[in-house]
Design a protein around this motif. Structure first.
Motif, PDB file in Angstrom:
ATOM      1  N   THR A  96       0.848  -1.188   0.000  1.00  6.60           N
ATOM      2  CA  THR A  96       0.000   0.000   0.000  1.00  6.60           C
ATOM      3  C   THR A  96       0.882   1.235   0.000  1.00  6.60           C
ATOM      4  OG1 THR A  96      -1.654  -1.179   1.309  1.00  6.60           O
ATOM      5  CG2 THR A  96      -1.899   1.198   1.129  1.00  6.60           C
ATOM      6  N   LYS A  97       0.670   2.119  -0.957  1.00  6.53           N
ATOM      7  CA  LYS A  97       1.400   3.382  -0.999  1.00  6.53           C
ATOM      8  C   LYS A  97       0.823   4.345   0.043  1.00  6.53           C
ATOM      9  CE  LYS A  97       3.155   6.673  -4.467  1.00  6.53           C
ATOM     10  NZ  LYS A  97       3.146   7.855  -3.597  1.00  6.53           N
ATOM     11  N   LYS A  98       1.551   5.388   0.352  1.00  8.97           N
ATOM     12  CA  LYS A  98       1.095   6.389   1.309  1.00  8.97           C
ATOM     13  C   LYS A  98      -0.277   6.943   0.911  1.00  8.97           C
ATOM     14  CE  LYS A  98       2.791  10.565   1.120  1.00  8.97           C
ATOM     15  NZ  LYS A  98       1.627  11.485   1.049  1.00  8.97           N
ATOM     16  N   LYS A  99      -1.160   7.077   1.898  1.00  5.75           N
ATOM     17  CA  LYS A  99      -2.481   7.635   1.634  1.00  5.75           C
ATOM     18  C   LYS A  99      -2.363   9.095   1.206  1.00  5.75           C
ATOM     19  CE  LYS A  99      -4.755   4.627   5.007  1.00  5.75           C
ATOM     20  NZ  LYS A  99      -5.546   4.566   6.264  1.00  5.75           N
ATOM     21  N   GLU A 100      -3.242   9.517   0.307  1.00  2.00           N
ATOM     22  CA  GLU A 100      -3.186  10.873  -0.228  1.00  2.00           C
ATOM     23  C   GLU A 100      -4.509  11.596  -0.004  1.00  2.00           C
ATOM     24  OE1 GLU A 100      -0.486  12.129  -1.484  1.00  2.00           O
ATOM     25  OE2 GLU A 100       0.746  10.345  -1.868  1.00  2.00           O
ATOM     26  N   LEU A 101      -4.422  12.859   0.444  1.00  2.00           N
ATOM     27  CA  LEU A 101      -5.608  13.687   0.578  1.00  2.00           C
ATOM     28  C   LEU A 101      -6.049  14.158  -0.802  1.00  2.00           C
ATOM     29  CD1 LEU A 101      -4.793  15.979   3.658  1.00  2.00           C
ATOM     30  CD2 LEU A 101      -6.375  14.055   3.576  1.00  2.00           C
ATOM     31  N   ILE A 102      -7.329  14.024  -1.096  1.00  2.00           N
ATOM     32  CA  ILE A 102      -7.868  14.466  -2.371  1.00  2.00           C
ATOM     33  C   ILE A 102      -8.456  15.869  -2.190  1.00  2.00           C
ATOM     34  CG2 ILE A 102      -9.586  14.031  -4.154  1.00  2.00           C
ATOM     35  CD1 ILE A 102      -7.254  12.068  -4.157  1.00  2.00           C
ATOM     36  N   GLY A 103      -7.943  16.810  -2.955  1.00  2.00           N
ATOM     37  CA  GLY A 103      -8.367  18.201  -2.850  1.00  2.00           C
ATOM     38  C   GLY A 103      -7.213  19.114  -3.223  1.00  2.00           C
ATOM     39  N   ASN A 104      -7.398  20.394  -2.998  1.00  4.14           N
ATOM     40  CA  ASN A 104      -6.380  21.380  -3.364  1.00  4.14           C
ATOM     41  C   ASN A 104      -5.343  21.498  -2.250  1.00  4.14           C
ATOM     42  OD1 ASN A 104      -5.154  23.274  -5.022  1.00  4.14           O
ATOM     43  ND2 ASN A 104      -6.251  24.978  -4.098  1.00  4.14           N
ATOM     44  N   PHE A 105      -4.560  20.432  -2.086  1.00  2.00           N
ATOM     45  CA  PHE A 105      -3.542  20.382  -1.043  1.00  2.00           C
ATOM     46  C   PHE A 105      -2.149  20.314  -1.664  1.00  2.00           C
ATOM     47  CE2 PHE A 105      -7.339  18.353   0.730  1.00  2.00           C
ATOM     48  CZ  PHE A 105      -7.526  19.106   1.881  1.00  2.00           C
ATOM     49  N   LYS A 106      -1.161  20.755  -0.886  1.00  2.00           N
ATOM     50  CA  LYS A 106       0.218  20.710  -1.349  1.00  2.00           C
ATOM     51  C   LYS A 106       0.667  19.269  -1.543  1.00  2.00           C
ATOM     52  CE  LYS A 106       4.940  21.984  -0.070  1.00  2.00           C
ATOM     53  NZ  LYS A 106       5.820  22.646   0.928  1.00  2.00           N
ATOM     54  N   ASN A 107       1.326  19.033  -2.670  1.00  2.00           N
ATOM     55  CA  ASN A 107       1.927  17.735  -2.933  1.00  2.00           C
ATOM     56  C   ASN A 107       3.438  17.938  -2.983  1.00  2.00           C
ATOM     57  OD1 ASN A 107       2.202  15.042  -3.462  1.00  2.00           O
ATOM     58  ND2 ASN A 107       0.958  15.032  -5.327  1.00  2.00           N
ATOM     59  N   ALA A 108       4.165  17.111  -2.276  1.00  2.00           N
ATOM     60  CA  ALA A 108       5.616  17.284  -2.175  1.00  2.00           C
ATOM     61  C   ALA A 108       6.279  17.270  -3.545  1.00  2.00           C
ATOM     62  CB  ALA A 108       6.206  16.184  -1.302  1.00  2.00           C
ATOM     63  N   GLY A 109       7.340  18.052  -3.688  1.00  2.00           N
ATOM     64  CA  GLY A 109       8.082  18.096  -4.936  1.00  2.00           C
ATOM     65  C   GLY A 109       7.887  19.405  -5.679  1.00  2.00           C
ATOM     66  N   ARG A 110       8.528  19.492  -6.833  1.00  3.55           N
ATOM     67  CA  ARG A 110       8.461  20.697  -7.654  1.00  3.55           C
ATOM     68  C   ARG A 110       8.075  20.349  -9.089  1.00  3.55           C
ATOM     69  NH1 ARG A 110      14.223  23.491  -6.718  1.00  3.55           N
ATOM     70  NH2 ARG A 110      14.891  21.342  -7.200  1.00  3.55           N
ATOM     71  N   SER A 111       7.472  21.299  -9.779  1.00  5.53           N
ATOM     72  CA  SER A 111       7.096  21.108 -11.180  1.00  5.53           C
ATOM     73  C   SER A 111       7.333  22.416 -11.931  1.00  5.53           C
ATOM     74  CB  SER A 111       5.624  20.684 -11.297  1.00  5.53           C
ATOM     75  OG  SER A 111       4.769  21.676 -10.755  1.00  5.53           O
ATOM     76  N   TRP A 112       7.517  22.312 -13.231  1.00  7.58           N
ATOM     77  CA  TRP A 112       7.757  23.498 -14.054  1.00  7.58           C
ATOM     78  C   TRP A 112       6.437  24.246 -14.258  1.00  7.58           C
ATOM     79  CZ3 TRP A 112      12.445  25.283 -15.037  1.00  7.58           C
ATOM     80  CH2 TRP A 112      13.525  24.413 -14.990  1.00  7.58           C
ATOM     81  N   GLU A 113       6.366  25.451 -13.750  1.00  9.40           N
ATOM     82  CA  GLU A 113       5.177  26.289 -13.857  1.00  9.40           C
ATOM     83  C   GLU A 113       5.619  27.738 -14.077  1.00  9.40           C
ATOM     84  OE1 GLU A 113       2.279  24.810 -13.767  1.00  9.40           O
ATOM     85  OE2 GLU A 113       2.826  22.892 -12.834  1.00  9.40           O
TER      86      GLU A 113
END
Length: 309
Positions: A96-113
């Motif tokens: 089982t992978k780590k549980k994730e909150l569904i919604g407009n929450f911060k997700n660890a890491g960075r992305s090109w924006e």
């Protein structure tokens, strides 16, 4: 400063929790004129260095297994994997992978924006639209994964249902002649080596329903990172949705399905809306009726369930 100092008894490396500024202030108070930069240079000469905490001490197990037992288990898993591969029978790695909150929450890491993505300032579970419970099945021989997103609890019943769905949807088609299945799992969680419900449901859902002989090998406590699914599937999914809020279950499913690697990883994903209650029990009489064959090699971590007595 002696009470502020710690160190490694094996390497002789030392560290202190005091900052260079505080050390300089204390030295200045007794008449030794020195700057924080000089303190830092002197500390390096004395064997001190800036360090972060390292997770090296196994917790949650008062009686950790003998290292020789761990090595023996790894060898046993390797031998079984080779035997199953030669016979054309599948080996799957599950977890089982780590549980994730569904919604407009911060997700660890960075992305090109062009601009930062604005998310909620607190990760309150009450603000979430739901919680995703990703249970994964990784087929190392085919470099293929399947992730089932649950919406309630991570239970043994949920884990076995996911494996049964994988077999019904993909496994039986990819291995039409297979009569045996090898499952590699951690020692804890919903697929715990001690869980009666896990073993009982495996027999009901896979052995009886699909006429499969199921062998389970558990990695020793504290060795879950050696489970192939961790670094071959889950880490790649985390990279794919790094820095991206999971606004909905559809968003999470899309990121899982689009996870690719240069080695050819292919991932399927499905949503499981069935509700799973915690605390399910299996009676002793039901366990005694199971055709459970424990291996002579580390029987607590290895066992085989057959379709019939």
């Amino acid at each position: 400063m002696i009470h502020e100092t710690a160190g490694d008894p094996m390497t002789g490396l030392k560290w202190t929790k005091k900052t260079t500024q505080k050390i300089a202030d204390e030295l200045n108070s007794i008449g030794v004129r020195v700057s924080p930069n000089t303190v830092g240079r002197l500390l390096k000469q004395m064997g001190f260095s800036l360090r972060v905490n390292q997770k090296k001490i196994e917790s949650g197990n008062k009686n950790p297994p003998d290292p020789r037992m761990r090595d023996q288990q790894f060898q046993h898993i390797r031998q079984l994997r080779d035997r199953f591969a030669l016979a054309g029978n599948p080996t799957i790695s599950v977890d089982t992978k780590k549980k994730e909150l569904i919604g407009n929450f911060k997700n660890a890491g960075r992305s090109w924006e062009q601009y930062p993505i604005k998310v909620k300032d607190h990760d309150f579970r009450s603000d979430a639209d739901g919680i995703a419970v990703p249970y994964g099945i990784y087929d190392a021989d085919r470099n293929a994964g399947a992730v089932f997103l649950g919406t309630t609890s991570d239970t043994p019943a949920f884990a076995v249902d996911c494996i049964e769905k994988w077999w019904a949807l993909y496994g039986c088609k990819q291995y039409p002649k297979a009569k045996e299945l090898l499952i590699l799992a951690d020692s804890g969680g919903s697929n715990s080596a001690r869980s009666r419900v896990w073993k009982y449901r495996l027999h009901q859902k896979l052995c009886t329903k699909h006429d499969l002989t199921v062998t389970v090998c558990h990695y020793p406590p504290g060795a879950s990172k050696w489970n192939p699914i961790e670094h071959r599937l889950f880490s790649e999914i985390s990279k794919n949705w790094s820095g991206k809020p999971l606004h909905s279950f559809d968003t999470a499913l899309r990121y899982i399905r689009t996870t690719k690697t240069c080695s050819g990883l292919n991932v399927k994903a499905r949503l499981i809306t069935k509700r799973y209650a915690k605390g399910e029990k299996v009676a002793n009489v039901e366990m005694r009726q199971l055709p459970l064959n424990q291996h002579p090699t580390l029987p607590d971590w290895n066992y085989t369930l057959a379709p019939k007595m």
